[in-house]
Design an enzyme around this catalytic site. Structure first.
Site, PDB file in Angstrom:
ATOM      1  N   PRO A   2       0.911  -1.317  -0.139  1.00 15.49           N
ATOM      2  CA  PRO A   2      -0.083   0.215  -0.226  1.00 15.49           C
ATOM      3  C   PRO A   2       0.910   1.308   0.217  1.00 15.49           C
ATOM      4  O   PRO A   2       1.718   1.504   1.025  1.00 15.49           O
ATOM      5  CB  PRO A   2      -0.869  -0.061   1.489  1.00 15.49           C
ATOM      6  CG  PRO A   2      -0.590  -0.937   1.922  1.00 15.49           C
ATOM      7  CD  PRO A   2       0.783  -1.970   0.985  1.00 15.49           C
ATOM      8  N   GLU A   3       0.881   2.160  -0.481  1.00 18.47           N
ATOM      9  CA  GLU A   3       1.816   3.399  -1.235  1.00 18.47           C
ATOM     10  C   GLU A   3       0.411   4.388  -0.691  1.00 18.47           C
ATOM     11  O   GLU A   3      -0.739   4.045  -0.644  1.00 18.47           O
ATOM     12  CB  GLU A   3       1.817   3.279  -2.718  1.00 18.47           C
ATOM     13  CG  GLU A   3       2.927   2.607  -2.449  1.00 18.47           C
ATOM     14  CD  GLU A   3       3.808   2.722  -4.146  1.00 18.47           C
ATOM     15  OE1 GLU A   3       4.088   3.394  -4.825  1.00 18.47           O
ATOM     16  OE2 GLU A   3       4.247   1.537  -4.361  1.00 18.47           O
ATOM     17  N   ARG A 125       3.172 -10.464   6.630  1.00 17.08           N
ATOM     18  CA  ARG A 125       3.996 -10.964   6.963  1.00 17.08           C
ATOM     19  C   ARG A 125       4.573  -9.993   8.510  1.00 17.08           C
ATOM     20  O   ARG A 125       5.969  -9.664   8.447  1.00 17.08           O
ATOM     21  CB  ARG A 125       5.181  -9.693   5.569  1.00 17.08           C
ATOM     22  CG  ARG A 125       5.231 -10.653   4.204  1.00 17.08           C
ATOM     23  CD  ARG A 125       5.793 -10.276   3.604  1.00 17.08           C
ATOM     24  NE  ARG A 125       7.021  -9.534   3.575  1.00 17.08           N
ATOM     25  CZ  ARG A 125       8.242  -9.331   2.631  1.00 17.08           C
ATOM     26  NH1 ARG A 125       7.572  -8.370   1.433  1.00 17.08           N
ATOM     27  NH2 ARG A 125       9.324  -9.081   2.923  1.00 17.08           N
TER      28      ARG A 125
END
Length: 289
Positions: A2-3, A125
């Site tokens: 996500p940017e 992660r």
DNA sequence: CACTTGACCTGTCCGC
DNA sequence: TGCGGACAGGTCAAGT
């Protein structure tokens, strides 16, 4: 992860879904990503109502009426998915949804509201985190106080952009775009996309790039970020919005993940290399070093 | 000080 | 089919 466009898409969804709901319970099995004092959670979050959902850089803030906020970073694989019990899987467009029944094996935190709806924080992660902070302290927190300006703010001019980029004259332009203290919100996808659009080689040192080229980069970066928000962001692998659905920007991508395919300007094959420690896609002809 | 590299985690994909 | 290694959208701390 996500940017900026992905986080903004999640924010838009959550800001439509959460305000007015009251937190009844919070469960998690992950002290490292949820490093909050249980007494604080009980006092300042349970029984509090969501007032709004905000974003700064790639950080989300779920503001509560208790003057506290949940501050959330999705990092590479974080997801925030809301479910109110009416979701029907398999209806409509099955490919839109990357997320099935929740919780699943990557669910780290569950917020349950008094009306029975729930918000799931998933993170394969485990790089992401969820912190409870006094709302007043959030802008000065360690992870936000050094963050640069928002590239889509109306007051953010090409002159501002150029002056900040030139603080790192010797660095590769891509490394500078990725530096959150210079400009907020750009990550690997939009760094590659904007450099392709502006025809700048990602490894080119800033000192060798003209003001005209940087002005072009400013214009292209902003247009690309806006287009991506309009398309619901990019789903490369994990990213989904607040309803568990993917974004469609990558169908418009001209460089990112297009290695081996023809450049849409000159026909040369797009290559993938490593710049600033990240996988980097560019056209070796259009983007001259 | 400026800049680059490794570590944090889990999962997947690719070559042997 | 199995196994090792490289790699993945981000950010720090530690290194040069």
């Amino acid at each position: 992860m996500p940017e900026l466009p992905e986080v903004e898409t999640v924010r838009l969804g959550l800001n439509r879904l959460l305000p007015g709901r009251t937190i009844a319970a919070i469960t998690h099995d992950w002290p490292k990503g949820f490093p909050n004092d249980e007494a604080d959670v009980r006092t300042h979050a349970l029984g509090a109502k969501v007032s709004s959902v905000r974003r700064r850089a790639k950080v989300l803030m779920i503001e509560l009426d208790s003057a506290y906020s949940f501050v959330i970073h999705l990092k590479m694989t974080g997801q925030l998915v809301f479910r109110d019990g009416t979701t029907r899987f398999g209806a409509g467009h099955p490919n839109d949804s990357l997320v099935g029944e929740l919780p699943d094996k990557s669910t780290r935190v569950i917020f349950t509201f008094t009306d029975g709806s729930r918000l799931f924080f998933n993170d394969q992660r485990k790089f992401g985190w969820v912190r409870l902070l006094p709302t007043h302290d959030v802008p000065n927190s360690s992870f936000l106080q050094k963050v640069g300006p928002e590239p889509l703010e109306e007051t953010f001019s090409a002159q501002d952009f150029i002056a900040r980029i030139r603080r790192r004259p010797k660095s590769a332009i891509k490394a500078v775009l990725l530096d959150q203290t210079i400009i907020a919100g750009v990550g690997n996808i939009y760094a590659d996309e904007s450099l392709f659009a502006a025809k700048i080689h990602p490894a080119k040192p800033v000192s060798e790039i003209s003001d005209n080229q940087l002005t072009q980069l400013y214009t292209d970066l902003r247009a690309i970020l806006r287009l991506s928000i309009e398309k619901g962001g990019s789903t490369d692998r994990n990213y989904v919005n607040a309803e568990g659905k993917r974004g469609s920007y990558l169908t418009f991508a001209r460089a990112f993940r297009r290695e081996g395919q023809a450049c849409d300007r000159c026909g040369t094959i797009i290559v993938k290399t490593r710049v600033a420690g990240r996988g980097t896609h560019y056209c070796p002809v259009c983007q001259v070093r």
